[in-house]
Scaffold this motif. Structure first.
Motif, PDB file in Angstrom:
ATOM      1  N   MET A 140       1.121  -1.378  -0.144  1.00 22.96           N
ATOM      2  CA  MET A 140      -0.314   0.162  -0.062  1.00 22.96           C
ATOM      3  C   MET A 140       1.014   1.505   0.478  1.00 22.96           C
ATOM      4  SD  MET A 140      -2.947  -1.405   2.957  1.00 22.96           S
ATOM      5  CE  MET A 140      -3.776   0.208   3.045  1.00 22.96           C
ATOM      6  N   ASN A 141       2.126   1.468   0.977  1.00 21.88           N
ATOM      7  CA  ASN A 141       2.890   2.599   0.765  1.00 21.88           C
ATOM      8  C   ASN A 141       3.472   2.307  -0.636  1.00 21.88           C
ATOM      9  OD1 ASN A 141       1.804   2.366   3.492  1.00 21.88           O
ATOM     10  ND2 ASN A 141       4.397   2.133   4.203  1.00 21.88           N
ATOM     11  N   ASP A 142       3.777   1.461  -1.080  1.00 27.38           N
ATOM     12  CA  ASP A 142       4.866   2.004  -2.869  1.00 27.38           C
ATOM     13  C   ASP A 142       3.926   2.184  -3.414  1.00 27.38           C
ATOM     14  OD1 ASP A 142       6.806   0.161  -1.584  1.00 27.38           O
ATOM     15  OD2 ASP A 142       6.697  -1.699  -2.440  1.00 27.38           O
ATOM     16  N   LEU A 143       1.776   2.253  -3.786  1.00 27.63           N
ATOM     17  CA  LEU A 143       1.176   2.539  -4.204  1.00 27.63           C
ATOM     18  C   LEU A 143       1.287   4.043  -4.212  1.00 27.63           C
ATOM     19  CD1 LEU A 143      -1.352  -0.450  -4.136  1.00 27.63           C
ATOM     20  CD2 LEU A 143       0.247   0.158  -6.046  1.00 27.63           C
ATOM     21  N   ALA A 144       0.997   4.033  -3.073  1.00 29.65           N
ATOM     22  CA  ALA A 144       1.025   5.740  -2.328  1.00 29.65           C
ATOM     23  C   ALA A 144       2.354   6.675  -3.464  1.00 29.65           C
ATOM     24  CB  ALA A 144       0.605   5.902  -1.187  1.00 29.65           C
ATOM     25  N   ALA A 145       3.225   6.000  -2.535  1.00 23.59           N
ATOM     26  CA  ALA A 145       4.237   6.695  -2.935  1.00 23.59           C
ATOM     27  C   ALA A 145       4.813   6.672  -4.886  1.00 23.59           C
ATOM     28  CB  ALA A 145       5.821   5.852  -2.723  1.00 23.59           C
ATOM     29  N   GLN A 146       4.107   6.251  -5.730  1.00 25.77           N
ATOM     30  CA  GLN A 146       4.293   5.893  -7.085  1.00 25.77           C
ATOM     31  C   GLN A 146       2.792   6.527  -7.226  1.00 25.77           C
ATOM     32  OE1 GLN A 146       3.327   2.021  -8.665  1.00 25.77           O
ATOM     33  NE2 GLN A 146       5.021   1.376  -6.953  1.00 25.77           N
ATOM     34  N   GLY A 147       2.542   7.346  -6.893  1.00 32.89           N
ATOM     35  CA  GLY A 147       0.861   8.782  -6.478  1.00 32.89           C
ATOM     36  C   GLY A 147      -0.041   7.795  -7.165  1.00 32.89           C
ATOM     37  N   ARG A 148      -0.534   6.650  -7.030  1.00 35.82           N
ATOM     38  CA  ARG A 148      -2.238   6.570  -6.883  1.00 35.82           C
ATOM     39  C   ARG A 148      -2.606   6.525  -5.417  1.00 35.82           C
ATOM     40  NH1 ARG A 148      -1.080   1.985 -11.210  1.00 35.82           N
ATOM     41  NH2 ARG A 148       1.164   1.727 -11.523  1.00 35.82           N
ATOM     42  N   GLY A 149      -3.515   6.535  -5.583  1.00 37.36           N
ATOM     43  CA  GLY A 149      -4.185   6.270  -4.632  1.00 37.36           C
ATOM     44  C   GLY A 149      -5.321   5.385  -3.638  1.00 37.36           C
ATOM     45  N   VAL A 150      -5.200   5.165  -2.491  1.00 42.49           N
ATOM     46  CA  VAL A 150      -5.350   4.234  -2.706  1.00 42.49           C
ATOM     47  C   VAL A 150      -6.526   4.620  -0.854  1.00 42.49           C
ATOM     48  CG1 VAL A 150      -4.931   2.153  -0.814  1.00 42.49           C
ATOM     49  CG2 VAL A 150      -3.298   3.404  -2.566  1.00 42.49           C
ATOM     50  N   VAL A 151      -7.657   3.426  -1.949  1.00 39.12           N
ATOM     51  CA  VAL A 151      -8.978   3.737  -0.239  1.00 39.12           C
ATOM     52  C   VAL A 151      -8.769   2.727   0.032  1.00 39.12           C
ATOM     53  CG1 VAL A 151     -11.475   3.628  -0.053  1.00 39.12           C
ATOM     54  CG2 VAL A 151      -9.906   5.396  -1.561  1.00 39.12           C
ATOM     55  N   MET A 152      -9.214   2.260   1.526  1.00 35.89           N
ATOM     56  CA  MET A 152      -8.777   1.221   2.938  1.00 35.89           C
ATOM     57  C   MET A 152     -10.404   0.763   3.877  1.00 35.89           C
ATOM     58  SD  MET A 152      -5.702   0.656   5.827  1.00 35.89           S
ATOM     59  CE  MET A 152      -5.543  -1.445   5.900  1.00 35.89           C
ATOM     60  N   ILE A 153     -10.364   0.285   3.478  1.00 35.20           N
ATOM     61  CA  ILE A 153     -11.880  -0.279   4.334  1.00 35.20           C
ATOM     62  C   ILE A 153     -11.560  -1.509   4.966  1.00 35.20           C
ATOM     63  CG2 ILE A 153     -14.206  -1.000   4.307  1.00 35.20           C
ATOM     64  CD1 ILE A 153     -14.343  -0.327   1.090  1.00 35.20           C
ATOM     65  N   SER A 154     -11.426  -1.212   6.381  1.00 36.38           N
ATOM     66  CA  SER A 154     -11.484  -2.044   7.367  1.00 36.38           C
ATOM     67  C   SER A 154     -11.914  -1.363   9.043  1.00 36.38           C
ATOM     68  CB  SER A 154      -9.497  -1.959   7.801  1.00 36.38           C
ATOM     69  OG  SER A 154      -9.055  -2.463   9.059  1.00 36.38           O
ATOM     70  N   SER A 155     -11.972  -2.956   9.490  1.00 34.02           N
ATOM     71  CA  SER A 155     -13.259  -3.166  10.949  1.00 34.02           C
ATOM     72  C   SER A 155     -11.851  -3.212  11.685  1.00 34.02           C
ATOM     73  CB  SER A 155     -13.671  -4.257  10.879  1.00 34.02           C
ATOM     74  OG  SER A 155     -14.896  -4.700   9.781  1.00 34.02           O
ATOM     75  N   GLU A 156     -10.744  -3.447  11.316  1.00 37.07           N
ATOM     76  CA  GLU A 156      -9.930  -3.215  12.578  1.00 37.07           C
ATOM     77  C   GLU A 156      -9.550  -1.052  12.591  1.00 37.07           C
ATOM     78  OE1 GLU A 156      -6.347  -5.703  12.544  1.00 37.07           O
ATOM     79  OE2 GLU A 156      -7.709  -7.354  11.890  1.00 37.07           O
ATOM     80  N   MET A 157     -10.227  -0.656  13.682  1.00 34.35           N
ATOM     81  CA  MET A 157      -9.352   1.061  14.077  1.00 34.35           C
ATOM     82  C   MET A 157      -8.032   1.544  13.936  1.00 34.35           C
ATOM     83  SD  MET A 157     -12.803   2.875  15.608  1.00 34.35           S
ATOM     84  CE  MET A 157     -14.392   2.156  16.037  1.00 34.35           C
ATOM     85  N   PRO A 158      -7.319   0.456  15.064  1.00 36.40           N
ATOM     86  CA  PRO A 158      -5.821   0.646  14.776  1.00 36.40           C
ATOM     87  C   PRO A 158      -5.277   0.446  13.852  1.00 36.40           C
ATOM     88  CG  PRO A 158      -6.142  -0.662  16.750  1.00 36.40           C
ATOM     89  CD  PRO A 158      -7.556  -0.797  15.941  1.00 36.40           C
ATOM     90  N   GLU A 159      -5.526  -0.074  12.934  1.00 38.59           N
ATOM     91  CA  GLU A 159      -4.674  -0.754  11.770  1.00 38.59           C
ATOM     92  C   GLU A 159      -5.067   0.602  10.630  1.00 38.59           C
ATOM     93  OE1 GLU A 159      -4.758  -4.465   8.758  1.00 38.59           O
ATOM     94  OE2 GLU A 159      -6.691  -3.306   8.291  1.00 38.59           O
ATOM     95  N   LEU A 160      -6.521   1.612  10.662  1.00 38.76           N
ATOM     96  CA  LEU A 160      -6.629   2.644  10.080  1.00 38.76           C
ATOM     97  C   LEU A 160      -6.058   3.533  10.344  1.00 38.76           C
ATOM     98  CD1 LEU A 160     -10.241   1.965   9.997  1.00 38.76           C
ATOM     99  CD2 LEU A 160      -9.102   1.817   7.715  1.00 38.76           C
ATOM    100  N   LEU A 161      -5.662   3.809  11.944  1.00 35.41           N
ATOM    101  CA  LEU A 161      -5.255   4.624  12.307  1.00 35.41           C
ATOM    102  C   LEU A 161      -3.770   4.551  12.080  1.00 35.41           C
ATOM    103  CD1 LEU A 161      -7.200   4.632  15.764  1.00 35.41           C
ATOM    104  CD2 LEU A 161      -7.055   6.620  14.211  1.00 35.41           C
ATOM    105  N   GLY A 162      -3.188   3.485  11.814  1.00 36.42           N
ATOM    106  CA  GLY A 162      -1.378   3.126  12.064  1.00 36.42           C
ATOM    107  C   GLY A 162      -1.358   3.413  10.202  1.00 36.42           C
ATOM    108  N   MET A 163      -2.416   3.419   9.343  1.00 31.93           N
ATOM    109  CA  MET A 163      -2.272   3.349   7.554  1.00 31.93           C
ATOM    110  C   MET A 163      -2.309   4.820   7.240  1.00 31.93           C
ATOM    111  SD  MET A 163      -0.157   1.000   6.998  1.00 31.93           S
ATOM    112  CE  MET A 163      -0.546   1.169   5.074  1.00 31.93           C
ATOM    113  N   CYS A 164      -3.741   5.243   7.677  1.00 36.10           N
ATOM    114  CA  CYS A 164      -4.160   6.621   7.057  1.00 36.10           C
ATOM    115  C   CYS A 164      -3.977   7.603   6.600  1.00 36.10           C
ATOM    116  CB  CYS A 164      -5.540   6.182   7.041  1.00 36.10           C
ATOM    117  SG  CYS A 164      -6.446   4.575   6.434  1.00 36.10           S
ATOM    118  N   ASP A 165      -3.954   8.193   6.026  1.00 35.39           N
ATOM    119  CA  ASP A 165      -3.490   9.992   6.189  1.00 35.39           C
ATOM    120  C   ASP A 165      -4.768  10.870   6.706  1.00 35.39           C
ATOM    121  OD1 ASP A 165      -1.160   9.816   4.981  1.00 35.39           O
ATOM    122  OD2 ASP A 165      -2.077   8.917   3.173  1.00 35.39           O
TER     123      ASP A 165
END
Length: 509
Positions: free
Chosen positions: A448-473
């Motif tokens: 996911m980080n590599d995709l973002a570094a390439q200038g792409r957009g990533v939308v992440m749906i997750s039921s794990e809130m720590p995961e969202l907080l750890g990964m999302c801008d």
């Protein structure tokens, strides 16, 4: 007290793969024993050896049960000894009643005639034991996954279970259903039922397990007593290294708006008067990972699927722009052409053709990329699949391996490869780490980080809130089909997310 179960020096070889290598396991009477390891470590294979799915003679090593050699030729042999396995994919017949499922193959009958009155009476008793009040005649298809999991346990109790094996029992359950299942496990332990649980959810293991055995690369690494169980120790033994940071480091480089959704409305596919998504609007910038949080039933998957080729819903309205231009996402093919891709939350049913090899699955969404004048090139297909196998670290002997034989984490990497081969500008990931271990999670976060570094957009749906907080801008919060809030990374927290959900529910009331 002598162990109930001893597995000594178990080794199991498949063509090109040594799945188990001299594994040993000891289970004491009346304990809950957890088995942990990365996807592909050999956990499920070990349990299939124990339960007779892989019969005696197809593996090396010895199994002692009640101090005597256990030589199961099939599942029936193990069940006759009170060893019952509940697989991650539930083995219930949806169109049959609860009673019919509980006693299927184990009918309450005399001289070939089923005694339904006795079957229903026994069913009611078993359902009470697992905390259910449904009628014995209720069809299983009418029940949610949580209740179906409890019925599987009732089915095991109907067979006089002594050793109950649960393979990822809470992987597909909501939090409340998971807690009910863990409570039931503790009740069964109090009744003297010995249990083995395979799980990736370390907090659940810490709650119920008396001991834990960790397997890595098909070999036993360690067995820990309850006092020694900690998430850090389990992770270190599972992946062979310390994971001081659960989420890979990333310095965001966020650009202009890449995708914008305005006024998106979706109605239920079967109930014409039921609106599922209400006037949803959001945007994703280049190089940005955007999260969508919400409780079960909030409408996150419905929003994602309706955007991706209108795969869900009817009477859909609203506008999608990609790269500043209005995008036609009215079919899956057009959504792909516009630069959108969607990784489903249900990889086994909607994401993969399980009986097909890796090579076919990876190229399936972009056949034009491996064909010329309408003719597929096997050489090009194989070349593409090999490139993704290496880039994504898909652990397999070769790309002709059938996907059904891969671990969950490796299956997820195949799904990701399939959509990355379409060269999307925006990738929507729906529960991308569900049912996979911490090591595979870390690898997917890196992708996911590599995709973002390439200038792409990533939308992440997750039921794990720590995961969202750890990964999302940024994180959008949904409740009952509406986007009810937006939080920047700096202001996001589990408390803030829940507050937005509760405020929205209060307004609705």
């Amino acid at each position: 007290m002598a162990p109930l179960l001893e597995m000594r020096g178990i080794s199991k070889v498949f063509p090109g793969v040594r799945a188990l290598d001299n594994v040993s396991l000891t289970v004491e009477p009346g304990e809950i024993h957890a088995i942990c390891g990365e996807n592909g470590a050999g956990k499920s294979t070990l349990m299939k050896v124990l339960s007779g799915v892989y019969p005696h003679g197809s593996y090396e090593g010895d199994i002692l049960y009640d101090g005597l050699p256990l030589t199961c030729r099939n599942i029936r042999d193990s069940e006759d000894r009170g060893i019952i396995i509940i697989h991650q994919e539930l083995a219930l017949v949806p169109l049959l009643s609860i009673a019919e499922n509980l006693f299927l193959g184990n009918e309450v009958a005399k001289r070939g005639v089923i005694n339904w009155a006795e079957a229903f009476q026994k069913t009611e008793t078993l359902l009470r034991k697992v905390g259910l009040s449904e009628a014995p005649t209720t069809k299983v298809e009418k029940l949610g996954v949580g209740k179906q999991q409890l019925i599987e346990i009732a089915k095991a109790l109907a067979k006089d279970v002594r050793l109950l094996i649960l393979d990822e029992p809470t992987a597909a359950l909501q939090e409340n259903d998971s807690q009910k299942l863990l409570d039931l496990m503790l009740e069964l332990k109090a009744q003297g039922v010995t249990q083995i649980i395979i799980s990736h959810k370390l907090n659940e293991i810490g709650r119920v397990a008396d001991r834990i055995t960790i397997i890595r690369d098909g070999a036993t690494v360690s067995t820990l007593n309850k006092a020694d169980i900690s998430e850090d120790r389990i992770i270190r033994d599972m992946v062979g290294r310390d994971m001081a940071h659960r989420y890979p480091d990333r310095t965001p480089n966020i650009g202009e708006v890449l995708m914008e959704v305005k006024g998106w409305n979706v109605w239920h596919p079967d109930q014409k008067d039921r609106q599922m998504i209400h006037d949803a609007s959001f945007h994703v910038r280049r190089g940005e990972i955007v999260g969508i949080a919400g409780l079960m039933g909030a409408g996150r998957t419905e929003l994602a699927m309706s955007l991706f080729g209108r795969s869900y819903g009817q009477t859909i309205s609203g506008q999608v722009t990609l790269g500043g231009k209005v995008a036609d996402t009215s079919t899956v093919a057009r959504a792909i052409d516009a630069g959108l891709a969607y990784v489903t939350e249900d990889r086994k049913v909607l994401g993969l053709v399980l009986e097909e090899p890796i090579v076919r699955n990876i190229t399936l969404a972009n056949l034009f990329g491996v064909s010329s004048k309408g003719v597929l090139s096997l050489r090009r297909e194989t070349q593409v699949a090999e490139e993704y196998r290496r880039a994504m670290n898909i652990r397999t002997p070769g790309v002709m391996q059938r996907v059904v034989n891969l671990s969950g984490g490796n299956q997820q990497k195949v799904v990701l490869s399939k959509w990355l081969f379409t060269d999307p500008q925006v990738l929507i990931l729906d529960e991308p780490t569900r049912g996979i271990d911490v090591g595979a999670k870390f690898e997917i976060y890196g992708i996911m980080n590599d995709l973002a570094a390439q200038g792409r957009g990533v939308v992440m749906i997750s039921s794990e809130m720590p995961e969202l907080l750890g990964m999302c801008d940024r994180i959008y919060v949904m409740n009952e089909g509406r986007i009810v809030g937006e939080l920047a990374r700096s202001e996001a927290s589990q408390e803030r997310i829940m507050a937005l959900i509760l405020q929205a529910e209060g307004k609705a009331a």
